[in-house]
Motif scaffolding. Structure first.
Motif, PDB file in Angstrom:
ATOM      1  N   SER A 109     -36.704  70.038  79.212  1.00  0.00           N
ATOM      2  CA  SER A 109     -37.339  70.881  78.208  1.00  0.00           C
ATOM      3  C   SER A 109     -38.577  70.209  77.624  1.00  0.00           C
ATOM      4  O   SER A 109     -38.797  69.006  77.786  1.00  0.00           O
ATOM      5  N   GLU A 110     -39.362  71.001  76.900  1.00  0.00           N
ATOM      6  CA  GLU A 110     -40.554  70.472  76.251  1.00  0.00           C
ATOM      7  C   GLU A 110     -40.188  69.411  75.222  1.00  0.00           C
ATOM      8  O   GLU A 110     -40.923  68.445  75.024  1.00  0.00           O
ATOM      9  N   GLU A 111     -39.030  69.590  74.575  1.00  0.00           N
ATOM     10  CA  GLU A 111     -38.597  68.624  73.563  1.00  0.00           C
ATOM     11  C   GLU A 111     -38.320  67.257  74.199  1.00  0.00           C
ATOM     12  O   GLU A 111     -38.726  66.217  73.666  1.00  0.00           O
ATOM     13  N   ALA A 113     -39.609  66.189  77.031  1.00  0.00           N
ATOM     14  CA  ALA A 113     -40.897  65.669  77.491  1.00  0.00           C
ATOM     15  C   ALA A 113     -41.685  65.061  76.342  1.00  0.00           C
ATOM     16  O   ALA A 113     -42.369  64.045  76.516  1.00  0.00           O
ATOM     17  N   GLN A 114     -41.569  65.662  75.163  1.00  0.00           N
ATOM     18  CA  GLN A 114     -42.288  65.145  73.998  1.00  0.00           C
ATOM     19  C   GLN A 114     -41.771  63.767  73.599  1.00  0.00           C
ATOM     20  O   GLN A 114     -42.537  62.882  73.232  1.00  0.00           O
TER      21      GLN A 114
END
Length: 324
Positions: A109-111, A113-114
């Motif tokens: 998810s983007e989370e 990846a962040q």
């Protein structure tokens, strides 16, 4: 080696936090004479805008964490971790995670990846002003210190997963990450007590463990992969080695996968585990009034109490034999 000092009491407490649908966090700490002198977190999850891990840390008066482990970047072990990182991690915090291949970032998810972006920025920064970031595989010692008082007790955290052979094969064959091959599995030892935290480790990893890695008298086990059948080989292998069952076994739920499975719970019962707990109801007909459950297990390292290991259930947490 770092020393923690006690006079009259020394305890280790582990809190497994799970949610109605999915999500897993573990908060643990060492108490010397009733005061928290060392604290750690393994994974995180939050619901909507409420981060119960942060609320738990505030309730306990924990302002900074000594140890954080992000076992793997799946959402049910990740959401809200960025908030914990920003609020509770300092230059004194050891932050351990698994060595994900950059080519696999798109699988998460983007989370997630962040968070990896934040870790990368810290590595590239010339200022070592935040956490110490380290990457673990099997046979890695993540922490070691001594609790000193009337006697000396070793406290050690080590990893038995992810398996380096599996990771090497994945890299050589250029395969995408499948399932939970990256998940870290941890062993905590304090005094005579051994706590095995299975993360989302699954059978391919347990199959490759050497016998000597399993020949340990486990007192507490966080059942791997939320009680899925894909993580039960550890029971078969330890039973074949005549290793006694843990006194306490715990699990979180993952509703989408309908886990924990009853067959998994029954394996632990046949093995001889007397206390099996879950952060939520396994019986779907049982109503859950709260958003989460907590299984709090305390170990009396000095063994002064009548009951050396005590477990308290909070919110939705339940004793499994009453729930099947």
């Amino acid at each position: 080696m770092q020393c923690l000092f006690y006079e009259n009491s020394l305890e280790f407490e582990i809190n497994l936090i799970g949610y109605k649908q999915q999500g897993e966090s573990i908060v643990f700490y060492i108490l010397a004479d009733g005061k928290i002198v060392y604290s750690g977190l393994i994974d995180c999850y939050k619901i909507n805008k409420r981060n119960y891990v942060a609320e738990f840390l505030n309730e306990k008066g924990i302002k900074e964490l000594d140890f954080v482990c992000w076992t793997h970047p799946h959402d049910d072990h990740t959401k809200g971790l960025d908030e914990i990182f920003n609020r509770y991690c300092t230059s004194n915090t050891k932050f351990w995670t698994t060595d994900i291949q950059p080519s696999d970032y798109g699988l998460y998810s983007e989370e997630s990846a962040q968070i990896y972006k934040v870790l990368k920025d810290i590595h590239l920064s010339k200022k070592k002003e935040r956490v110490t970031i380290k990457y673990a595989k099997n046979h890695t010692i993540l922490e070691k210190l001594v609790c000193t008082g009337t006697s000396r007790y070793l406290f050690e955290i080590s990893s038995f997963a992810p398996n380096s052979t599996i990771l090497a094969e994945r890299k050589l064959m250029n395969k995408d990450e499948q399932g939970n091959l990256y998940s870290m599995g941890l062993m905590i030892n304090i005094g005579r007590y051994y706590i095995l935290l299975g993360g989302d480790v699954e059978n391919p990893t347990f199959r490759l463990l050497e016998d000597f890695e399993l020949e340990i008298p486990i007192d507490y086990m966080k059942i791997p992969h939320h009680g899925s059948l894909t993580g039960t080989l550890i029971v078969d292998r330890m039973r074949s080695l005549n290793i006694n069952a843990p006194s306490v076994a715990t699990s979180t739920v993952y509703r989408k996968g309908s886990i924990p499975k009853r067959e998994t719970i029954q394996k632990y019962q046949k093995w001889g585990t007397k206390e099996i707990y879950c952060t939520g109801a396994i019986n779907k007909e049982k109503m859950e009034e709260e958003e989460y459950g907590v299984i709090r297990t305390n170990f009396d390292v000095l063994e002064k109490r009548c009951y050396k290991i005590e477990t308290i259930l909070e919110k939705n947490a339940t004793l499994v034999k009453d729930d099947i």
